[in-house]
Design an enzyme around this catalytic site. Structure first.
Site, PDB file in Angstrom:
ATOM      1  N   ASP A   1       0.916  -1.445  -0.090  1.00  0.00           N
ATOM      2  CA  ASP A   1      -0.031   0.123   0.057  1.00  0.00           C
ATOM      3  C   ASP A   1       0.950   1.408   0.040  1.00  0.00           C
ATOM      4  O   ASP A   1       1.559   1.492   1.023  1.00  0.00           O
ATOM      5  CB  ASP A   1      -0.744  -0.051   1.098  1.00  0.00           C
ATOM      6  CG  ASP A   1      -1.688   1.048   1.238  1.00  0.00           C
ATOM      7  OD1 ASP A   1      -2.928   1.228   0.463  1.00  0.00           O
ATOM      8  OD2 ASP A   1      -1.731   2.246   1.728  1.00  0.00           O
TER       9      ASP A   1
ATOM     10  N   TYR B   1       4.042   9.799  -0.254  1.00  0.00           N
ATOM     11  CA  TYR B   1       4.894   9.245   0.580  1.00  0.00           C
ATOM     12  C   TYR B   1       6.374   9.486   0.225  1.00  0.00           C
ATOM     13  O   TYR B   1       7.344   9.031   0.960  1.00  0.00           O
ATOM     14  CB  TYR B   1       4.937   7.606   0.672  1.00  0.00           C
ATOM     15  CG  TYR B   1       3.413   7.155   1.557  1.00  0.00           C
ATOM     16  CD1 TYR B   1       2.648   8.094   1.938  1.00  0.00           C
ATOM     17  CD2 TYR B   1       2.987   5.681   1.236  1.00  0.00           C
ATOM     18  CE1 TYR B   1       1.326   7.659   2.488  1.00  0.00           C
ATOM     19  CE2 TYR B   1       1.643   5.473   1.928  1.00  0.00           C
ATOM     20  CZ  TYR B   1       0.859   6.261   2.325  1.00  0.00           C
ATOM     21  OH  TYR B   1      -0.346   5.990   2.805  1.00  0.00           O
TER      22      TYR B   1
ATOM     23  N   LYS C   1      -2.147   6.206  -4.371  1.00  0.00           N
ATOM     24  CA  LYS C   1      -3.205   7.083  -4.228  1.00  0.00           C
ATOM     25  C   LYS C   1      -2.803   8.551  -4.695  1.00  0.00           C
ATOM     26  O   LYS C   1      -1.703   8.675  -4.772  1.00  0.00           O
ATOM     27  CB  LYS C   1      -3.440   7.413  -2.732  1.00  0.00           C
ATOM     28  CG  LYS C   1      -3.551   6.052  -1.858  1.00  0.00           C
ATOM     29  CD  LYS C   1      -3.561   6.342  -0.578  1.00  0.00           C
ATOM     30  CE  LYS C   1      -3.459   5.148   0.377  1.00  0.00           C
ATOM     31  NZ  LYS C   1      -1.912   4.570   0.363  1.00  0.00           N
TER      32      LYS C   1
ATOM     33  N   HIS D   1      -6.805  10.206  -2.092  1.00  0.00           N
ATOM     34  CA  HIS D   1      -6.192  10.060  -0.844  1.00  0.00           C
ATOM     35  C   HIS D   1      -6.925  10.623   0.307  1.00  0.00           C
ATOM     36  O   HIS D   1      -7.162  10.205   1.250  1.00  0.00           O
ATOM     37  CB  HIS D   1      -4.789  10.789  -0.875  1.00  0.00           C
ATOM     38  CG  HIS D   1      -3.819  10.264   0.186  1.00  0.00           C
ATOM     39  ND1 HIS D   1      -2.416  10.012   0.027  1.00  0.00           N
ATOM     40  CD2 HIS D   1      -4.009   9.712   1.364  1.00  0.00           C
ATOM     41  CE1 HIS D   1      -1.862   9.500   0.908  1.00  0.00           C
ATOM     42  NE2 HIS D   1      -2.670   9.432   1.595  1.00  0.00           N
TER      43      HIS D   1
END
Length: 284
Positions: free
Chosen positions: A53, A58, A86, A119
């Site tokens: 995931d 990130y 996302k 997101h």
């Protein structure tokens, strides 16, 4: 010579759509540093995780991509992996979402993603409907096998479904014994949306919870294992994050015991509405 990737975890599969299923247990990549992502993801894959995931936010998808290429070179088949990403808030909107997806796809080095999510709803921006329309386009074009959302509240879901052609396959939300989101999960069940849990351990805050410690001692396991097992028995999709190989293995070692009726009666009483992250209404 046996490949390092020949021993996947035995994880239940959950159907998302008529032709897409997802491993119920995965590996979360939030706060994995970009310069460590290749090594950490490589270790996770060797441990047996097959569900990753990720997200553009990130900042580690290029490192994840390098780990994936090494795994494919080492004999891991693409069809044995389930990869999620996302679209970030700043990229919401139809055209910008399509561009963001292409960057994610290039960073990961994949021809397609298994799941692509919005997101956050960011309702004040008023863009999640057209963002989702872009996700539907990606789905129609075969570039994403399933699409969904993250951090959507019931009102956001109902508004989105007024214009959506495809019901979101999942809604990924903060979820753990201190924040059980019962109303939202009931809404998911009615709509046919699978529940994914981020921050499944409340960022470690509930590891000292006395009741969870009691349950863990009873079963001879850790609190983290109790919480992951609770998510699985609640039919949530869960992906704890770990960096150390022993913790990765421990988080996945949750199929040799089961929580009993007393445990499943005690854990709901722990809900205190505690959020380790932001409330969706506060993110825009």
């Amino acid at each position: 010579m046996a490949s390092a990737y020949n021993q996947p975890l035995t994880v239940p599969m959950m159907p998302l759509t008529s032709d897409v299923s997802i491993p119920q247990l995965g590996f979360g990549l939030y706060k994995v540093p970009g310069d460590e992502a290749e090594a950490i993801v490589g270790q996770a894959l060797q441990t047996g995780y097959r569900h990753l995931d990720s997200a553009a936010l990130y900042g580690n998808e290029a490192g994840v991509g390098r780990a994936l290429r090494a795994a494919f070179d080492g004999g891991l088949a693409r069809e044995d992996l389930f990869v999620t990403s996302k679209v970030w808030n700043d990229d919401q909107g139809y055209d910008s979402t399509l561009r963001a997806f292409e960057k994610t796809r290039a960073d990961l080095g994949l021809e397609h993603l298994d799941l692509y999510l919005i997101h956050w709803p960011c309702p004040e921006r008023g863009l999640y409907r057209e963002t989702y329309r872009a996700l539907e386009r990606l789905h129609d074009d075969g570039l994403v096998r399933a699409i969904g959302v993250s951090n959507f509240q019931p009102a956001h879901l109902q508004d989105l479904l007024e214009s959506a052609d495809v019901v979101p396959a999942v809604n990924q939300v903060e979820l753990h014994p201190w924040l059980q989101q019962r109303e939202l999960r009931e809404e998911h069940a009615e709509l046919g949306i699978a529940t994914e849990a981020w921050s499944p351990l409340a960022r470690g805050r509930l590891l000292d919870d006395p009741e969870l410690m009691r349950i863990a001692a009873k079963h001879g396991v850790t609190v983290a294992q109790v919480v992951v097992r609770w998510h699985l028995q609640e039919s949530n999709i869960v992906f704890p994050k770990a960096s150390a190989p022993e913790r990765m293995a421990q988080n996945a070692d949750v199929f040799g015991f089961a929580l009993d009726a007393d445990d499943l009666h005690a854990i709901p009483a722990l809900d205190r509405g505690f959020r380790s992250g932001s409330h969706p209404d506060d993110v825009n």
